[in-house]
Design an enzyme around this catalytic site. Structure first.
Site, PDB file in Angstrom:
ATOM      1  N   TYR A  93      44.416  40.165  28.014  1.00 25.16           N
ATOM      2  CA  TYR A  93      44.657  41.268  28.945  1.00 25.16           C
ATOM      3  C   TYR A  93      44.555  42.601  28.210  1.00 25.16           C
ATOM      4  O   TYR A  93      44.063  43.588  28.733  1.00 25.16           O
ATOM      5  CB  TYR A  93      46.043  41.123  29.581  1.00 25.16           C
ATOM      6  CG  TYR A  93      46.162  39.908  30.459  1.00 25.16           C
ATOM      7  CD1 TYR A  93      45.744  39.960  31.793  1.00 25.16           C
ATOM      8  CD2 TYR A  93      46.636  38.711  29.966  1.00 25.16           C
ATOM      9  CE1 TYR A  93      45.833  38.842  32.599  1.00 25.16           C
ATOM     10  CE2 TYR A  93      46.736  37.589  30.763  1.00 25.16           C
ATOM     11  CZ  TYR A  93      46.336  37.653  32.078  1.00 25.16           C
ATOM     12  OH  TYR A  93      46.413  36.547  32.870  1.00 25.16           O
ATOM     13  N   ASN A 116      41.941  39.585  42.346  1.00 22.90           N
ATOM     14  CA  ASN A 116      40.524  39.294  42.271  1.00 22.90           C
ATOM     15  C   ASN A 116      40.035  38.525  43.496  1.00 22.90           C
ATOM     16  O   ASN A 116      40.464  37.400  43.728  1.00 22.90           O
ATOM     17  CB  ASN A 116      40.267  38.473  41.004  1.00 22.90           C
ATOM     18  CG  ASN A 116      38.817  38.067  40.872  1.00 22.90           C
ATOM     19  OD1 ASN A 116      37.957  38.588  41.575  1.00 22.90           O
ATOM     20  ND2 ASN A 116      38.551  37.140  39.973  1.00 22.90           N
ATOM     21  N   CYS A 124      38.103  35.491  36.018  1.00 19.92           N
ATOM     22  CA  CYS A 124      39.444  35.925  35.656  1.00 19.92           C
ATOM     23  C   CYS A 124      40.192  34.832  34.901  1.00 19.92           C
ATOM     24  O   CYS A 124      41.192  35.098  34.240  1.00 19.92           O
ATOM     25  CB  CYS A 124      40.230  36.334  36.895  1.00 19.92           C
ATOM     26  SG  CYS A 124      40.250  35.104  38.192  1.00 19.92           S
ATOM     27  N   HIS A 125      39.714  33.606  34.981  1.00 18.00           N
ATOM     28  CA  HIS A 125      40.374  32.517  34.270  1.00 18.00           C
ATOM     29  C   HIS A 125      40.133  32.602  32.770  1.00 18.00           C
ATOM     30  O   HIS A 125      40.793  31.911  32.001  1.00 18.00           O
ATOM     31  CB  HIS A 125      39.873  31.172  34.800  1.00 18.00           C
ATOM     32  CG  HIS A 125      38.387  31.003  34.706  1.00 18.00           C
ATOM     33  ND1 HIS A 125      37.516  31.550  35.624  1.00 18.00           N
ATOM     34  CD2 HIS A 125      37.624  30.374  33.792  1.00 18.00           C
ATOM     35  CE1 HIS A 125      36.281  31.234  35.264  1.00 18.00           C
ATOM     36  NE2 HIS A 125      36.312  30.535  34.158  1.00 18.00           N
ATOM     37  N   GLU A 150      34.513  24.765  30.772  1.00 15.99           N
ATOM     38  CA  GLU A 150      33.579  25.594  30.012  1.00 15.99           C
ATOM     39  C   GLU A 150      33.582  25.289  28.523  1.00 15.99           C
ATOM     40  O   GLU A 150      32.790  25.831  27.773  1.00 15.99           O
ATOM     41  CB  GLU A 150      33.921  27.077  30.220  1.00 15.99           C
ATOM     42  CG  GLU A 150      33.773  27.516  31.657  1.00 15.99           C
ATOM     43  CD  GLU A 150      34.022  29.015  31.809  1.00 15.99           C
ATOM     44  OE1 GLU A 150      34.253  29.682  30.800  1.00 15.99           O
ATOM     45  OE2 GLU A 150      33.987  29.494  32.947  1.00 15.99           O
TER      46      GLU A 150
END
Length: 151
Positions: A93, A116, A124-125, A150
């Site tokens: 952040y 979001n 955003c993850h 991912e």
DNA sequence: GGTCAGATATAGC
DNA sequence: GCTATATCTGACC
């Protein structure tokens, strides 16, 4: 006119997205609530893109989307920076806060990400707290799932 | 471990 | 309209 379609990721996770007649994504969520009252219209184009992401674990293709004009400049900046994070990478952040010239507005960054409208498309993850995984609207397990996807 | 800082939204006065 | 409170945080005491 707006329509929606969905991608079943697994037995307890479904991704819903809303698009307009210009074939641009206007909203997405892992909750069914956002599509209530809308008509489902299957869209092979978007379907293929999301399937490639969820099942082949490849970076999301460029997708045309529209951000609501109710967002402030601050929030748009946050979302823009977030979108620049590459597949498989993470940021904190604080990093986002610094990139938009508000190094101490890390909490505000979290607030913006929490609103979001386009999860996954705007990753955003991939934003994590420096003290832990951070949070995620709808459930932290979704965030963990996406990061694992991912990795 | 508490507190404050920063941007915004919502609730209550 | 203004104040209080709550957010996907971080830094400093």
């Amino acid at each position: 006119m707006k329509f929606y379609d969905l991608i079943t990721v697994n037995s307890n996770l479904t991704y819903y997205y809303i698009y307009n007649d210009e074939l641009k994504i206007v909203r997405a969520s892992f909750s069914k609530k956002i599509v209530e009252g809308l008509k489902r219209e299957e869209n092979p184009h978007f379907n293929e893109i999301f399937k490639t992401y969820f099942f082949k674990r490849k970076p999301l293709s460029e997708i045309e989307y529209i951000l609501p004009d109710t967002l402030t400049d601050f929030e748009k900046s946050v979302l823009e920076e977030t979108k620049k994070i590459k597949f498989g990478k993470t940021a904190t952040y604080k990093e986002i806060a610094e990139r938009i010239k508000r190094p101490k507005a890390c909490r505000a960054v979290g607030n913006a990400l929490g609103k979001n409208p386009l999860p996954v498309i705007i990753p955003c993850h991939r934003i994590v707290s420096s003290t832990g995984p951070g949070g995620f609207t709808g459930g932290i397990w979704i965030k963990k799932f996406l990061l694992k996807l991912e990795s």
